[in-house]
Scaffold this active site. Structure first.
Site, mmCIF file in Angstrom:
data_model
loop_
_atom_site.group_PDB
_atom_site.id
_atom_site.type_symbol
_atom_site.label_atom_id
_atom_site.label_comp_id
_atom_site.label_asym_id
_atom_site.label_seq_id
_atom_site.Cartn_x
_atom_site.Cartn_y
_atom_site.Cartn_z
ATOM 1 N N GLY A 272 43.891 -15.809 52.984
ATOM 2 C CA GLY A 272 45.054 -14.928 52.949
ATOM 3 C C GLY A 272 45.259 -14.345 51.577
ATOM 4 O O GLY A 272 44.513 -14.625 50.638
ATOM 5 N N GLU B 111 37.617 -12.775 52.219
ATOM 6 C CA GLU B 111 37.473 -14.162 51.767
ATOM 7 C C GLU B 111 36.481 -14.981 52.576
ATOM 8 O O GLU B 111 35.989 -15.989 52.079
ATOM 9 C CB GLU B 111 38.837 -14.854 51.767
ATOM 10 C CG GLU B 111 39.774 -14.275 50.735
ATOM 11 C CD GLU B 111 41.084 -14.999 50.607
ATOM 12 O OE1 GLU B 111 41.793 -14.736 49.625
ATOM 13 O OE2 GLU B 111 41.421 -15.840 51.476
ATOM 14 N N PRO C 102 61.925 -20.459 49.237
ATOM 15 C CA PRO C 102 61.741 -20.284 47.797
ATOM 16 C C PRO C 102 61.034 -21.499 47.198
ATOM 17 O O PRO C 102 61.258 -22.636 47.593
ATOM 18 C CB PRO C 102 63.187 -20.167 47.272
ATOM 19 C CG PRO C 102 63.960 -19.642 48.448
ATOM 20 C CD PRO C 102 63.321 -20.294 49.647
ATOM 21 N N GLU D 244 34.604 -20.765 48.009
ATOM 22 C CA GLU D 244 33.880 -21.409 49.101
ATOM 23 C C GLU D 244 34.704 -21.245 50.371
ATOM 24 O O GLU D 244 35.927 -21.161 50.312
ATOM 25 C CB GLU D 244 33.716 -22.894 48.761
ATOM 26 C CG GLU D 244 32.878 -23.708 49.706
ATOM 27 C CD GLU D 244 32.738 -25.167 49.258
ATOM 28 O OE1 GLU D 244 32.183 -25.940 50.057
ATOM 29 O OE2 GLU D 244 33.181 -25.529 48.150
#
Length: 145
Positions: free
Chosen positions: A45, A65, A82, A114
């Protein structure tokens, strides 16, 4: 352009990619190349670019990724507590996909050092609040199967 005098949280997307229809499932994780949590495992992400829609951002981050493309992703839940990201208040929209088997073409790229599949009953220490996100994803996948 009018701007509000309120601070804005950053927006990110994370992808919980699971395989298998029974427990224990497997989940795709990346080892982070950069700070924060450099060297730790996390869900694929990253940040949503300016003027980028959410699902295309998730597809882009997954491809960058892990090399995986073309999957059907379903928006699962939003996480925005938060403190979940030490860089500042970050709201993450998490996408879920449950596959029968691991797709071909897995390769780490971008800011992932990785990429690897893990059994969900033997996860490494995870960055951010990703252990909580994975717990929610497993419950959702179980409910939807």
């Amino acid at each position: 352009m009018y701007t509000y005098p309120y601070p804005r949280p950053a927006v990110s997307v994370d992808i919980a990619l699971l395989t298998g229809r029974t427990s224990p499932r497997r989940i795709l994780l990346i080892r982070r190349k950069n700070l924060p949590f450099q060297g730790q495992w996390a869900l694929p992400g990253g940040f949503v670019d300016q003027d980028e829609d959410l699902e295309p951002a998730a597809q882009r981050e997954l491809a960058e990724e892990t090399g995986i493309t073309g999957l059907r992703l379903t928006q699962m839940q939003t996480f925005g507590k938060p403190g979940r990201d030490p860089r500042g208040h970050t709201v993450s929209i998490v996408y879920l996909s449950v596959l029968d088997s691991e797709p071909d073409g897995l390769r780490a790229g971008s800011d992932a050092a990785e990429a690897r599949w893990f059994s969900t009953d033997a996860l490494p220490t995870l960055a951010f609040d990703h252990s909580n996100i994975i717990s929610v994803a497993l419950k959702r996948a179980e409910r939807d199967s």
